[in-house]
Design a protein around this motif. Structure first.
Motif, PDB file in Angstrom:
ATOM      1  N   LEU A 191     -10.729 -13.892   0.464  1.00 60.67           N
ATOM      2  CA  LEU A 191      -9.460 -13.316   0.936  1.00 60.67           C
ATOM      3  C   LEU A 191      -8.928 -12.227   0.007  1.00 60.67           C
ATOM      4  O   LEU A 191      -7.723 -11.958  -0.028  1.00 60.67           O
ATOM      5  CB  LEU A 191      -8.394 -14.404   1.158  1.00 60.67           C
ATOM      6  N   GLU A 192      -9.817 -11.576  -0.732  1.00 66.02           N
ATOM      7  CA  GLU A 192      -9.382 -10.469  -1.588  1.00 66.02           C
ATOM      8  C   GLU A 192      -8.797  -9.324  -0.763  1.00 66.02           C
ATOM      9  O   GLU A 192      -7.898  -8.622  -1.212  1.00 66.02           O
ATOM     10  CB  GLU A 192     -10.562  -9.969  -2.425  1.00 66.02           C
ATOM     11  N   CYS A 193      -9.316  -9.146   0.442  1.00 70.32           N
ATOM     12  CA  CYS A 193      -8.801  -8.064   1.296  1.00 70.32           C
ATOM     13  C   CYS A 193      -7.338  -8.295   1.647  1.00 70.32           C
ATOM     14  O   CYS A 193      -6.544  -7.342   1.679  1.00 70.32           O
ATOM     15  CB  CYS A 193      -9.652  -7.934   2.558  1.00 70.32           C
ATOM     16  N   VAL A 194      -6.980  -9.552   1.904  1.00 72.01           N
ATOM     17  CA  VAL A 194      -5.585  -9.868   2.247  1.00 72.01           C
ATOM     18  C   VAL A 194      -4.682  -9.578   1.044  1.00 72.01           C
ATOM     19  O   VAL A 194      -3.601  -8.995   1.177  1.00 72.01           O
ATOM     20  CB  VAL A 194      -5.466 -11.347   2.696  1.00 72.01           C
ATOM     21  N   ALA A 195      -5.157  -9.932  -0.152  1.00 69.83           N
ATOM     22  CA  ALA A 195      -4.375  -9.659  -1.365  1.00 69.83           C
ATOM     23  C   ALA A 195      -4.209  -8.160  -1.588  1.00 69.83           C
ATOM     24  O   ALA A 195      -3.183  -7.705  -2.093  1.00 69.83           O
ATOM     25  CB  ALA A 195      -5.059 -10.305  -2.567  1.00 69.83           C
ATOM     26  N   MET A 196      -5.221  -7.384  -1.202  1.00 67.83           N
ATOM     27  CA  MET A 196      -5.149  -5.923  -1.401  1.00 67.83           C
ATOM     28  C   MET A 196      -4.162  -5.266  -0.437  1.00 67.83           C
ATOM     29  O   MET A 196      -3.648  -4.177  -0.695  1.00 67.83           O
ATOM     30  CB  MET A 196      -6.536  -5.297  -1.203  1.00 67.83           C
ATOM     31  N   CYS A 197      -3.917  -5.912   0.711  1.00 68.53           N
ATOM     32  CA  CYS A 197      -2.986  -5.319   1.687  1.00 68.53           C
ATOM     33  C   CYS A 197      -1.570  -5.749   1.335  1.00 68.53           C
ATOM     34  O   CYS A 197      -1.015  -6.678   1.923  1.00 68.53           O
ATOM     35  CB  CYS A 197      -3.335  -5.720   3.119  1.00 68.53           C
ATOM     36  N   THR A 198      -0.976  -5.053   0.389  1.00 72.91           N
ATOM     37  CA  THR A 198       0.374  -5.399  -0.069  1.00 72.91           C
ATOM     38  C   THR A 198       1.426  -4.961   0.953  1.00 72.91           C
ATOM     39  O   THR A 198       2.610  -5.202   0.762  1.00 72.91           O
ATOM     40  CB  THR A 198       0.665  -4.731  -1.428  1.00 72.91           C
ATOM     41  N   PHE A 199       0.980  -4.312   2.014  1.00 78.08           N
ATOM     42  CA  PHE A 199       1.911  -3.818   3.045  1.00 78.08           C
ATOM     43  C   PHE A 199       2.228  -4.901   4.072  1.00 78.08           C
ATOM     44  O   PHE A 199       3.110  -4.738   4.904  1.00 78.08           O
ATOM     45  CB  PHE A 199       1.293  -2.608   3.752  1.00 78.08           C
ATOM     46  N   GLY A 200       1.453  -5.986   4.070  1.00 80.36           N
ATOM     47  CA  GLY A 200       1.712  -7.084   5.000  1.00 80.36           C
ATOM     48  C   GLY A 200       1.058  -6.926   6.358  1.00 80.36           C
ATOM     49  O   GLY A 200       1.317  -7.721   7.260  1.00 80.36           O
ATOM     50  N   ALA A 201       0.196  -5.927   6.508  1.00 82.98           N
ATOM     51  CA  ALA A 201      -0.446  -5.736   7.817  1.00 82.98           C
ATOM     52  C   ALA A 201      -1.580  -6.737   8.037  1.00 82.98           C
ATOM     53  O   ALA A 201      -1.862  -7.134   9.167  1.00 82.98           O
ATOM     54  CB  ALA A 201      -0.988  -4.316   7.928  1.00 82.98           C
ATOM     55  N   LEU A 202      -2.229  -7.129   6.949  1.00 82.38           N
ATOM     56  CA  LEU A 202      -3.395  -8.005   7.064  1.00 82.38           C
ATOM     57  C   LEU A 202      -3.079  -9.375   6.485  1.00 82.38           C
ATOM     58  O   LEU A 202      -2.713  -9.502   5.316  1.00 82.38           O
ATOM     59  CB  LEU A 202      -4.570  -7.373   6.300  1.00 82.38           C
ATOM     60  N   LYS A 203      -3.213 -10.376   7.340  1.00 74.25           N
ATOM     61  CA  LYS A 203      -3.060 -11.767   6.892  1.00 74.25           C
ATOM     62  C   LYS A 203      -4.385 -12.462   7.177  1.00 74.25           C
ATOM     63  O   LYS A 203      -5.225 -11.934   7.897  1.00 74.25           O
ATOM     64  CB  LYS A 203      -1.940 -12.453   7.678  1.00 74.25           C
ATOM     65  N   LYS A 204      -4.533 -13.681   6.663  1.00 73.24           N
ATOM     66  CA  LYS A 204      -5.851 -14.315   6.833  1.00 73.24           C
ATOM     67  C   LYS A 204      -6.159 -14.598   8.306  1.00 73.24           C
ATOM     68  O   LYS A 204      -7.308 -14.627   8.707  1.00 73.24           O
ATOM     69  CB  LYS A 204      -5.989 -15.568   5.975  1.00 73.24           C
ATOM     70  N   ASP A 205      -5.113 -14.774   9.123  1.00 72.51           N
ATOM     71  CA  ASP A 205      -5.390 -15.063  10.527  1.00 72.51           C
ATOM     72  C   ASP A 205      -4.710 -14.100  11.485  1.00 72.51           C
ATOM     73  O   ASP A 205      -4.577 -14.388  12.673  1.00 72.51           O
ATOM     74  CB  ASP A 205      -4.995 -16.509  10.861  1.00 72.51           C
ATOM     75  N   SER A 206      -4.265 -12.958  10.991  1.00 76.40           N
ATOM     76  CA  SER A 206      -3.682 -11.962  11.901  1.00 76.40           C
ATOM     77  C   SER A 206      -3.791 -10.557  11.300  1.00 76.40           C
ATOM     78  O   SER A 206      -3.954 -10.394  10.092  1.00 76.40           O
ATOM     79  CB  SER A 206      -2.212 -12.279  12.187  1.00 76.40           C
ATOM     80  N   PHE A 207      -3.695  -9.581  12.188  1.00 77.10           N
ATOM     81  CA  PHE A 207      -3.769  -8.184  11.764  1.00 77.10           C
ATOM     82  C   PHE A 207      -2.776  -7.394  12.604  1.00 77.10           C
ATOM     83  O   PHE A 207      -2.865  -7.392  13.832  1.00 77.10           O
ATOM     84  CB  PHE A 207      -5.199  -7.654  11.967  1.00 77.10           C
ATOM     85  N   ASP A 208      -1.813  -6.755  11.947  1.00 76.76           N
ATOM     86  CA  ASP A 208      -0.829  -5.936  12.650  1.00 76.76           C
ATOM     87  C   ASP A 208      -1.342  -4.493  12.673  1.00 76.76           C
ATOM     88  O   ASP A 208      -1.124  -3.724  11.733  1.00 76.76           O
ATOM     89  CB  ASP A 208       0.525  -6.034  11.925  1.00 76.76           C
ATOM     90  N   ARG A 209      -2.025  -4.137  13.763  1.00 74.75           N
ATOM     91  CA  ARG A 209      -2.673  -2.830  13.807  1.00 74.75           C
ATOM     92  C   ARG A 209      -1.638  -1.686  13.830  1.00 74.75           C
ATOM     93  O   ARG A 209      -1.931  -0.576  13.403  1.00 74.75           O
ATOM     94  CB  ARG A 209      -3.639  -2.728  14.977  1.00 74.75           C
ATOM     95  N   TYR A 210      -0.438  -1.980  14.354  1.00 73.97           N
ATOM     96  CA  TYR A 210       0.574  -0.913  14.414  1.00 73.97           C
ATOM     97  C   TYR A 210       1.144  -0.629  13.022  1.00 73.97           C
ATOM     98  O   TYR A 210       1.368   0.524  12.651  1.00 73.97           O
ATOM     99  CB  TYR A 210       1.674  -1.297  15.403  1.00 73.97           C
ATOM    100  N   LEU A 211       1.364  -1.692  12.243  1.00 73.22           N
ATOM    101  CA  LEU A 211       1.827  -1.496  10.864  1.00 73.22           C
ATOM    102  C   LEU A 211       0.750  -0.774  10.050  1.00 73.22           C
ATOM    103  O   LEU A 211       1.045   0.153   9.289  1.00 73.22           O
ATOM    104  CB  LEU A 211       2.174  -2.854  10.239  1.00 73.22           C
ATOM    105  N   CYS A 212      -0.493  -1.190  10.236  1.00 71.98           N
ATOM    106  CA  CYS A 212      -1.612  -0.535   9.549  1.00 71.98           C
ATOM    107  C   CYS A 212      -1.647   0.953   9.928  1.00 71.98           C
ATOM    108  O   CYS A 212      -1.805   1.818   9.054  1.00 71.98           O
ATOM    109  CB  CYS A 212      -2.926  -1.218   9.938  1.00 71.98           C
ATOM    110  N   ARG A 213      -1.472   1.254  11.214  1.00 71.67           N
ATOM    111  CA  ARG A 213      -1.452   2.652  11.664  1.00 71.67           C
ATOM    112  C   ARG A 213      -0.349   3.426  10.940  1.00 71.67           C
ATOM    113  O   ARG A 213      -0.525   4.569  10.508  1.00 71.67           O
ATOM    114  CB  ARG A 213      -1.249   2.669  13.192  1.00 71.67           C
ATOM    115  N   ASP A 214       0.832   2.769  10.782  1.00 65.25           N
ATOM    116  CA  ASP A 214       1.955   3.448  10.120  1.00 65.25           C
ATOM    117  C   ASP A 214       1.655   3.725   8.643  1.00 65.25           C
ATOM    118  O   ASP A 214       2.007   4.778   8.111  1.00 65.25           O
ATOM    119  CB  ASP A 214       3.229   2.601  10.238  1.00 65.25           C
ATOM    120  N   ILE A 215       1.019   2.758   7.980  1.00 66.72           N
ATOM    121  CA  ILE A 215       0.660   2.964   6.564  1.00 66.72           C
ATOM    122  C   ILE A 215      -0.330   4.125   6.447  1.00 66.72           C
ATOM    123  O   ILE A 215      -0.198   4.999   5.576  1.00 66.72           O
ATOM    124  CB  ILE A 215       0.032   1.676   5.966  1.00 66.72           C
ATOM    125  N   CYS A 216      -1.286   4.147   7.343  1.00 69.26           N
ATOM    126  CA  CYS A 216      -2.255   5.250   7.341  1.00 69.26           C
ATOM    127  C   CYS A 216      -1.549   6.578   7.616  1.00 69.26           C
ATOM    128  O   CYS A 216      -1.875   7.618   7.026  1.00 69.26           O
ATOM    129  CB  CYS A 216      -3.346   5.011   8.392  1.00 69.26           C
TER     130      CYS A 216
END
Ligand code: SF4
Ligand code: SF4
Length: 251
Positions: A191-216
């Motif tokens: 779960l290092e990837c989840v720890a790297m996503c300090t923006f909260g878009a990626l959780k171990k059992d969910s992914f907020d693609r819209y938040l990720c899009r905004d960060i990008c």
């Protein structure tokens, strides 16, 4: 023909990275093949079929171009993307576009027709789904398995970019990996990837693609003088699967 394709892609990528205007260096590409009539293509929703894009489609070539480890590590700090990562994203999109054209010319010498869908900006802005998803196509081709970070983990890890080309010549498909390459999916660890996503878009059992899009999008604004870089990449940088598959002996 597979050996020719491999040699051509490797040589092209190497030569591209040596051009004076290119900052990005790469490791050796990984290549895999899917039958154009693989039933998994039909299961992709709102997605084009190989035959829609190339009449007489027989095979899809998927390839992963892994960034050099130092580029992957350059993006390890929290917050904005590193300049190295931004350059790699922009330059590799251009590389995939030109490689698709060069491969078409090369294959044309053997009377093989091909079509290379664009590397990016082919998605629906409302649903954020793509009409030709290189990473899903790459999964079908046996290039790797999906990690918690939603990216494909290949034999050269996940830190890089994926491209694909459809051809009208039948080539043996690559078997899909028999095991998950993501450690969390395999044994619940990492779960290092989840720890790297300090923006909260990626959780171990969910992914907020819209938040990720905004960060990008924030990075795109920050780096607009460098070029078009709607990118973040923290979750595939400096994590266990960035450069290694975790499980190469089981492929
Ligand atoms: S960082 Fe770990 S948990 Fe996340 S995708 Fe990679 S292997 Fe899986
Ligand atoms: S790309 Fe960035 S915002 Fe999106 S999931 Fe990965 S770390 Fe989070």
């Amino acid at each position: 023909m597979k050996e020719n394709i491999r040699g051509f892609i490797e040589t092209y990528v190497q030569a591209y990275s040596q051009r004076v205007e290119i900052n990005t260096t790469y490791r050796t590409p990984v290549i895999a093949y899917a039958a154009a009539n693989d039933p998994l293509f039909q299961k992709l929703q709102n997605h084009r079929q190989p035959e829609d894009l190339l009449a007489g489609a027989k095979t899809v070539i998927a390839y992963f171009i892994p960034f050099d480890e130092k580029i992957v590590m350059s993006n390890r700090k929290k917050g904005k993307s590193s300049l190295g990562w931004v350059h790699a994203y922009i330059e590799t999109n251009l590389l995939i576009e030109s490689l698709g054209k060069a491969l078409r010319n090369e294959l044309g010498k053997d009377k093989v027709s091909s079509f290379a869908p664009p590397p990016t900006h082919n998605y629906d802005p409302k649903t954020l789904t793509s009409e030709w998803s290189h990473k899903h196509v790459a999964y079908i081709s046996g290039l790797g398995t999906f990690g918690v970070h939603q990216m494909l983990i290949t034999a050269a890890g996940a830190g890089g970019r994926i491209g694909s080309t459809i051809i009208d010549r039948e080539l043996d498909p690559t078997p899909r990996p028999a095991h998950e390459l993501c450690l969390y999916k395999r044994d619940g660890s990492c779960l290092e990837c989840v720890a790297m996503c300090t923006f909260g878009a990626l959780k171990k059992d969910s992914f907020d693609r819209y938040l990720c899009r905004d960060i990008c999008g924030t990075n795109a604004e920050r780096f607009k003088k460098v070029g078009p870089a709607t990118v973040c990449g923290k979750c595939v940088s400096a994590v266990k699967c960035s450069c290694y598959p975790n499980d190469s002996q089981n492929r």
